[in-house]
Write an enzyme that holds these catalytic residues in place. Structure first.
Site, PDB file in Angstrom:
ATOM      1  N   SER A 147     -24.127  -2.749 -11.041  1.00  0.00           N
ATOM      2  CA  SER A 147     -23.557  -1.403 -11.103  1.00  0.00           C
ATOM      3  C   SER A 147     -22.106  -1.461 -11.559  1.00  0.00           C
ATOM      4  O   SER A 147     -21.667  -0.646 -12.386  1.00  0.00           O
ATOM      5  CB  SER A 147     -23.647  -0.724  -9.736  1.00  0.00           C
ATOM      6  OG  SER A 147     -23.047   0.557  -9.768  1.00  0.00           O
TER       7      SER A 147
ATOM      8  N   TRP B 145     -22.073  -2.358 -15.237  1.00  0.00           N
ATOM      9  CA  TRP B 145     -22.521  -1.218 -16.053  1.00  0.00           C
ATOM     10  C   TRP B 145     -21.338  -0.350 -16.460  1.00  0.00           C
ATOM     11  O   TRP B 145     -21.327   0.224 -17.556  1.00  0.00           O
ATOM     12  CB  TRP B 145     -23.519  -0.388 -15.252  1.00  0.00           C
ATOM     13  CG  TRP B 145     -23.975   0.874 -15.937  1.00  0.00           C
ATOM     14  CD1 TRP B 145     -25.060   1.022 -16.757  1.00  0.00           C
ATOM     15  CD2 TRP B 145     -23.367   2.171 -15.866  1.00  0.00           C
ATOM     16  NE1 TRP B 145     -25.160   2.325 -17.200  1.00  0.00           N
ATOM     17  CE2 TRP B 145     -24.140   3.050 -16.667  1.00  0.00           C
ATOM     18  CE3 TRP B 145     -22.259   2.685 -15.202  1.00  0.00           C
ATOM     19  CZ2 TRP B 145     -23.823   4.398 -16.814  1.00  0.00           C
ATOM     20  CZ3 TRP B 145     -21.936   4.026 -15.351  1.00  0.00           C
ATOM     21  CH2 TRP B 145     -22.711   4.856 -16.144  1.00  0.00           C
ATOM     22  N   HIS B 146     -20.310  -0.278 -15.584  1.00  0.00           N
ATOM     23  CA  HIS B 146     -19.191   0.620 -15.848  1.00  0.00           C
ATOM     24  C   HIS B 146     -18.294   0.148 -16.983  1.00  0.00           C
ATOM     25  O   HIS B 146     -17.560   0.958 -17.558  1.00  0.00           O
ATOM     26  CB  HIS B 146     -18.354   0.811 -14.574  1.00  0.00           C
ATOM     27  CG  HIS B 146     -18.973   1.756 -13.600  1.00  0.00           C
ATOM     28  ND1 HIS B 146     -19.985   1.386 -12.740  1.00  0.00           N
ATOM     29  CD2 HIS B 146     -18.746   3.076 -13.366  1.00  0.00           C
ATOM     30  CE1 HIS B 146     -20.339   2.427 -11.998  1.00  0.00           C
ATOM     31  NE2 HIS B 146     -19.612   3.460 -12.373  1.00  0.00           N
ATOM     32  N   GLY B 147     -18.322  -1.108 -17.296  1.00  0.00           N
ATOM     33  CA  GLY B 147     -17.466  -1.529 -18.392  1.00  0.00           C
ATOM     34  C   GLY B 147     -17.314  -3.031 -18.491  1.00  0.00           C
ATOM     35  O   GLY B 147     -17.641  -3.774 -17.562  1.00  0.00           O
TER      36      GLY B 147
ATOM     37  N   PHE C 158     -17.891   4.865 -20.531  1.00  0.00           N
ATOM     38  CA  PHE C 158     -18.899   4.005 -19.929  1.00  0.00           C
ATOM     39  C   PHE C 158     -20.278   4.248 -20.541  1.00  0.00           C
ATOM     40  O   PHE C 158     -21.177   3.482 -20.332  1.00  0.00           O
ATOM     41  CB  PHE C 158     -18.976   4.234 -18.416  1.00  0.00           C
ATOM     42  CG  PHE C 158     -17.643   4.054 -17.731  1.00  0.00           C
ATOM     43  CD1 PHE C 158     -16.822   3.008 -18.061  1.00  0.00           C
ATOM     44  CD2 PHE C 158     -17.203   4.950 -16.775  1.00  0.00           C
ATOM     45  CE1 PHE C 158     -15.590   2.831 -17.445  1.00  0.00           C
ATOM     46  CE2 PHE C 158     -15.991   4.784 -16.147  1.00  0.00           C
ATOM     47  CZ  PHE C 158     -15.173   3.732 -16.483  1.00  0.00           C
TER      48      PHE C 158
END
Length: 506
Positions: free
Chosen positions: A338, A341-343, A506
């Protein structure tokens, strides 16, 4: 195209009239009505998305064709491993595209730093397409759900394209499931006045949170985070708290606008935020924050890994300990994923690991499902109480629990907002240095903190409702329209240069 732009102000009413009047009322009874409405959705969605850069349309079109074709192939295959191969093929293709655009330069740069070599000639310097993580995950869920038999593969390419490109939630979610959204594009839709009015309310609320709360907080936060060494601990603490509200107002504001827009067009999108800052522990916070992403990882990663009910081999001597170890492992995996996934930055991975560590005591004590109801309710066993079953004020214990959870979230957001892990360490060390504490630097005091109080008050009052401007407990039209006018006035006053939504990156 931005929701908070002049172009969108022109775009929306034109699309609405075309959708409900030209291809709705004027074509009622025609067998082509649904086709025309879906075609309009596709055209305006591609226009909306291509407003930034038309070249990105090629990527989403490719994702659409691959995912549509994989669904057809899975449905026609008679052998299970053939089905699995088609599903995995689409998953790998889409993850490959996401990886190249979002993570290639990051991994090459990190490896080059580790080996102490120059990486410039190996970097691609690709522009990250807006919303690629959102529509990619939506496409992946379709192939996986078709493979698992949760829905039949669609042969309607137009409806499928509308599902994957629906403009309200295309670039920043919610990350919809095909099981919820796709069937809505396969059936006739009629305008519902009550849903339309509530959609407008939710859009107004989302715009207030974005323009008035988030953008005003951003003005202060950006100054402080850009000059950490120039400010005392009190100022850094205030900036951290304001970023906590900035990212909430920005992201949940986008979700509210998207969900409200969906209601205007007869489409029901899933809820993405549920008053997360009123959570009593970190597990409850994650059940209420970015719900579409956390449930995606739960359903497509956590549960397939065994979830909280893993298979225990017979040869294991201590089944209880083994089970706990698997649950802890699975929890760390989804939080690290997670975060990633954001960056493409190690700060996001650290942020995920931080929240996994906060989760650890709750898992070990089996208290991670303790709070599933709305805080301060008269019916604690009812997870979704009505307006009449909530109390005005929380207990002292609940206040303490919410305050602690909020502080833990603030510390996490410092990691999230920092440009590097080194910057995180500097920020935290200066903020927690007692010798630096003093009066914080404040600017625009009233116009920064008054909107926060309005937002928190409205969301507390409506915490058992679908959004902060639900108004179910306010029956006076004078009061209701007065609130609408005040919020609208604050939005107009706060309007400045267009500000991108944080989660576009994102």
């Amino acid at each position: 195209m931005l929701f908070n732009s002049f172009e969108f102000l022109i775009f929306l009413p034109i699309v609405f009239v075309l959708y409900w009047w030209v291809f709705g009322y004027a074509m009622r009874g025609s067998k082509h009505q649904l086709v025309c409405q879906n075609a309009l959705v596709v055209v305006v969605s591609y226009l909306f998305y291509g407003w930034w850069d038309w070249r990105f349309l090629l990527l989403i079109a490719f994702t659409t064709i691959c995912s549509y074709a994989s669904g057809i192939a899975i449905g026609r295959s008679q052998v299970k491993w053939h089905k699995k191969a088609w599903m995995l093929g689409n998953v790998l293709i889409n993850l490959f595209i996401l990886g190249i655009y979002k993570y290639y330069d990051f991994f090459v740069g990190s490896l080059a730093n580790l080996l102490q070599i120059d990486a410039q000639k190996h970097l691609l310097h690709l522009i990250l397409p807006v919303g690629i993580s959102f529509y990619t995950f939506q496409a992946l869920s379709y192939s996986i759900d078709v493979y698992k038999g949760k829905l039949p593969p669609t042969t309607n390419l137009l409806a499928f394209t509308a599902f994957l490109s629906f403009f309200p939630q295309l670039v920043a979610g919610p990350i919809e499931r095909a099981t919820n959204l796709l069937p809505q594009f396969l059936q006739k839709r009629t305008f519902n006045y009550a849903d339309g009015v509530d959609g407008l309310r939710q859009m107004l609320w989302g715009m207030f949170k974005k323009v008035v709360v988030a953008d005003n907080c951003a003005f202060y936060v950006d100054q402080i985070f850009a000059n950490i060494d120039s400010h005392n601990a009190g100022t850094l603490a205030v900036a951290a708290v304001l970023f906590t509200f900035q990212i909430y107002g920005d992201f949940s504001g986008y979700s509210d606008i998207a969900i409200g827009l969906g209601k205007l067009f007869g489409i029901k999108l899933m809820r993405n935020f549920n008053v997360p800052y009123f959570s009593r522990d970190i597990a409850e916070f994650w059940r209420r924050w970015h719900i579409s992403l956390t449930t995606w990882f739960r359903d497509y990663v956590y549960i397939p890994l065994g979830g909280s009910r893993p298979d225990i081999p017979q040869k294991v001597k201590n089944p209880a300990l083994y089970k706990k170890a698997i649950i802890v492992r699975n929890t760390f995996i989804i939080f690290l994923l997670s975060g990633f996934w954001h960056g493409a930055n190690w700060t996001f991975v650290l942020w995920g690991a931080y929240h996994a560590m906060l989760f650890l005591p709750l898992i070990l004590l089996e208290k991670n499902r303790k709070y599933t109801n709305v805080v301060a309710t008269l019916s604690p066993n009812n997870p979704q109480p009505g307006f009449t079953s909530i109390k005005r004020l929380p207990t002292l214990l609940e206040i303490g629990q919410m305050a602690l959870t909020f502080v833990l979230a603030v510390l996490g957001w410092i990691i999230f907002r920092s440009d590097s892990i080194e910057m995180t360490g500097i920020y935290l060390s200066r903020m927690l240095d007692v010798s630096l504490w003093g009066m914080p630097y404040l600017t625009n005091k009233v116009f920064t903190f008054l909107p926060l109080l309005i937002m928190l008050g409205m969301e507390w009052f409506n915490r058992a409702e679908s959004h902060g401007l639900a108004m179910r407990g306010i029956h006076s039209k004078v009061v209701r329209y007065g609130i609408y006018m005040v919020l609208s006035l604050l939005i107009i006053i706060s309007m400045g240069p267009e500000q991108n939504f944080i989660y576009f990156q994102f």
